[in-house]
Motif scaffolding. Sequence first.
Motif, PDB file in Angstrom:
ATOM      1  N   THR A 103       7.244  10.973   6.306  1.00 18.16           N
ATOM      2  CA  THR A 103       8.531  11.037   6.995  1.00 18.16           C
ATOM      3  C   THR A 103       9.119   9.652   7.207  1.00 18.16           C
ATOM      4  OG1 THR A 103       7.411  11.052   9.128  1.00 18.16           O
ATOM      5  CG2 THR A 103       7.993  13.186   8.176  1.00 18.16           C
ATOM      6  N   THR A 104       8.510   8.652   6.639  1.00 17.90           N
ATOM      7  CA  THR A 104       8.932   7.253   6.700  1.00 17.90           C
ATOM      8  C   THR A 104       9.005   6.740   8.131  1.00 17.90           C
ATOM      9  OG1 THR A 104      11.320   7.670   6.688  1.00 17.90           O
ATOM     10  CG2 THR A 104      10.232   7.444   4.544  1.00 17.90           C
ATOM     11  N   ILE A 105       8.225   7.317   9.023  1.00 20.52           N
ATOM     12  CA  ILE A 105       8.144   6.793  10.383  1.00 20.52           C
ATOM     13  C   ILE A 105       7.385   5.482  10.378  1.00 20.52           C
ATOM     14  CG2 ILE A 105       7.132   7.220  12.654  1.00 20.52           C
ATOM     15  CD1 ILE A 105       7.690  10.187  12.177  1.00 20.52           C
ATOM     16  N   GLY A 106       6.354   5.403   9.556  1.00 21.62           N
ATOM     17  CA  GLY A 106       5.538   4.203   9.479  1.00 21.62           C
ATOM     18  C   GLY A 106       4.082   4.559   9.605  1.00 21.62           C
ATOM     19  N   TYR A 107       3.252   3.553   9.676  1.00 21.80           N
ATOM     20  CA  TYR A 107       1.820   3.782   9.746  1.00 21.80           C
ATOM     21  C   TYR A 107       1.370   4.340  11.092  1.00 21.80           C
ATOM     22  CZ  TYR A 107       1.097   1.085   5.482  1.00 21.80           C
ATOM     23  OH  TYR A 107       1.108   0.639   4.202  1.00 21.80           O
ATOM     24  N   GLY A 108       2.065   4.033  12.158  1.00 23.51           N
ATOM     25  CA  GLY A 108       1.560   4.437  13.463  1.00 23.51           C
ATOM     26  C   GLY A 108       0.441   3.505  13.871  1.00 23.51           C
ATOM     27  N   ASN A 109      -0.659   4.051  14.305  1.00 22.95           N
ATOM     28  CA  ASN A 109      -1.785   3.230  14.741  1.00 22.95           C
ATOM     29  C   ASN A 109      -2.794   2.976  13.632  1.00 22.95           C
ATOM     30  OD1 ASN A 109      -0.763   3.117  17.306  1.00 22.95           O
ATOM     31  ND2 ASN A 109      -1.894   4.903  17.997  1.00 22.95           N
ATOM     32  N   MET A 110      -2.725   3.723  12.560  1.00 22.66           N
ATOM     33  CA  MET A 110      -3.691   3.584  11.475  1.00 22.66           C
ATOM     34  C   MET A 110      -3.013   3.012  10.247  1.00 22.66           C
ATOM     35  SD  MET A 110      -5.778   7.106  11.686  1.00 22.66           S
ATOM     36  CE  MET A 110      -7.369   7.080  12.421  1.00 22.66           C
ATOM     37  N   ALA A 111      -3.759   2.240   9.515  1.00 20.57           N
ATOM     38  CA  ALA A 111      -3.239   1.660   8.278  1.00 20.57           C
ATOM     39  C   ALA A 111      -4.404   1.469   7.320  1.00 20.57           C
ATOM     40  CB  ALA A 111      -2.563   0.323   8.553  1.00 20.57           C
ATOM     41  N   PRO A 112      -4.162   1.636   6.033  1.00 23.95           N
ATOM     42  CA  PRO A 112      -5.239   1.387   5.072  1.00 23.95           C
ATOM     43  C   PRO A 112      -5.610  -0.089   5.058  1.00 23.95           C
ATOM     44  CG  PRO A 112      -3.193   1.918   3.940  1.00 23.95           C
ATOM     45  CD  PRO A 112      -2.952   2.092   5.394  1.00 23.95           C
ATOM     46  N   VAL A 113      -6.900  -0.347   4.902  1.00 23.95           N
ATOM     47  CA  VAL A 113      -7.399  -1.715   4.951  1.00 23.95           C
ATOM     48  C   VAL A 113      -7.709  -2.239   3.557  1.00 23.95           C
ATOM     49  CG1 VAL A 113      -9.230  -3.182   5.870  1.00 23.95           C
ATOM     50  CG2 VAL A 113      -8.325  -1.331   7.255  1.00 23.95           C
ATOM     51  N   THR A 114      -8.270  -1.383   2.719  1.00 25.73           N
ATOM     52  CA  THR A 114      -8.670  -1.820   1.383  1.00 25.73           C
ATOM     53  C   THR A 114      -7.468  -1.844   0.448  1.00 25.73           C
ATOM     54  OG1 THR A 114      -9.179   0.424   0.671  1.00 25.73           O
ATOM     55  CG2 THR A 114     -10.965  -0.831   1.718  1.00 25.73           C
ATOM     56  N   THR A 115      -7.599  -2.600  -0.618  1.00 26.57           N
ATOM     57  CA  THR A 115      -6.524  -2.685  -1.613  1.00 26.57           C
ATOM     58  C   THR A 115      -6.301  -1.334  -2.267  1.00 26.57           C
ATOM     59  OG1 THR A 115      -7.121  -4.986  -2.013  1.00 26.57           O
ATOM     60  CG2 THR A 115      -5.738  -3.924  -3.662  1.00 26.57           C
ATOM     61  N   GLY A 116      -7.380  -0.640  -2.589  1.00 25.29           N
ATOM     62  CA  GLY A 116      -7.250   0.682  -3.196  1.00 25.29           C
ATOM     63  C   GLY A 116      -6.563   1.669  -2.265  1.00 25.29           C
ATOM     64  N   GLY A 117      -6.912   1.616  -0.981  1.00 27.11           N
ATOM     65  CA  GLY A 117      -6.274   2.489   0.000  1.00 27.11           C
ATOM     66  C   GLY A 117      -4.794   2.200   0.139  1.00 27.11           C
ATOM     67  N   ARG A 118      -4.441   0.931   0.102  1.00 28.93           N
ATOM     68  CA  ARG A 118      -3.022   0.559   0.204  1.00 28.93           C
ATOM     69  C   ARG A 118      -2.246   1.023  -1.026  1.00 28.93           C
ATOM     70  NH1 ARG A 118      -3.954  -5.497   2.661  1.00 28.93           N
ATOM     71  NH2 ARG A 118      -4.573  -4.767   4.737  1.00 28.93           N
ATOM     72  N   LEU A 119      -2.840   0.844  -2.204  1.00 26.52           N
ATOM     73  CA  LEU A 119      -2.171   1.302  -3.430  1.00 26.52           C
ATOM     74  C   LEU A 119      -2.000   2.820  -3.422  1.00 26.52           C
ATOM     75  CD1 LEU A 119      -3.826  -0.953  -6.156  1.00 26.52           C
ATOM     76  CD2 LEU A 119      -1.452  -0.999  -5.377  1.00 26.52           C
ATOM     77  N   PHE A 120      -3.050   3.538  -3.011  1.00 25.03           N
ATOM     78  CA  PHE A 120      -2.943   4.986  -2.931  1.00 25.03           C
ATOM     79  C   PHE A 120      -1.853   5.395  -1.951  1.00 25.03           C
ATOM     80  CE2 PHE A 120      -3.936   9.001  -0.890  1.00 25.03           C
ATOM     81  CZ  PHE A 120      -3.953   9.842  -1.987  1.00 25.03           C
ATOM     82  N   CYS A 121      -1.773   4.706  -0.818  1.00 26.05           N
ATOM     83  CA  CYS A 121      -0.755   5.025   0.181  1.00 26.05           C
ATOM     84  C   CYS A 121       0.649   4.801  -0.387  1.00 26.05           C
ATOM     85  CB  CYS A 121      -0.982   4.176   1.433  1.00 26.05           C
ATOM     86  SG  CYS A 121       0.108   4.574   2.793  1.00 26.05           S
TER      87      CYS A 121
END
Length: 166
Positions: A103-121
Motif C-alpha cells: 500500500t506504499t505506506i512504508g516499512y513501518g517498524n520492520m525492514a529487510p536487512v540482507t541484500t537479498g531481502g531488500r532486492l526481494f522487497c
Amino acid sequence: MKSVHGGAGERRESLLRRQKLRRQRALKLKQQLMVVGPQLGLYVFFVVYTALGAKNVLAPQLAAYEAAVEAAVDSGVRMTRPLRPRYQWRFMESVLFSCTVLTTIGYGNMAPVTTGGRLFCILFGFIGIPLTLSVIAALGTLFANAVSAAGHRSRRLLLKYGLWKE
C-alpha cells in the motif's frame, strides 16, 4: 610485605567498587532524566508559545536538562535504541509488513536487512503495488455501486410509503 594474591584481591575489590559506583551514578542520572524529561515538552511549548520572553525564564531549566543528559551519556547511559532490533517474525507481522509495502505506506517498524531481502522487497513492490492499486480501484467502484444501489432502493421504498416527494 604484601603477598601478590592480596594485592590482586584489593585491585579487584577496588575495580568492583568503582563499577558499582558507576552503576549507581548512572541509575541516579537516569532517574533524574525521567523526572526532567517529561517536563521538557512543556518547557519547549512554553518557549514557543511565549516567543522570546520565556527564553530568559527557561534557560536555567534547559541548561540543567542538557547537563543531566551529558552526564548520563558520559556515565554510559544509552540515549538511543539498540542497534540490532529484536523482531519476532510471525505470520501477522509478515502480513503487516506485506501490507505496508504493497500500500506504499512504508516499512513501518520492520525492514529487510540482507541484500537479498531488500532486492526481494523491491521486486515484490514492483509487482505488488500495481496489482494492489487495481484491486483498490475495483473495490472503490464496487463500494460506489453498492452505495448507489442502496440509495435507489431506499428512495423507492420511501416513495412507496409516501415519505419521499419528488
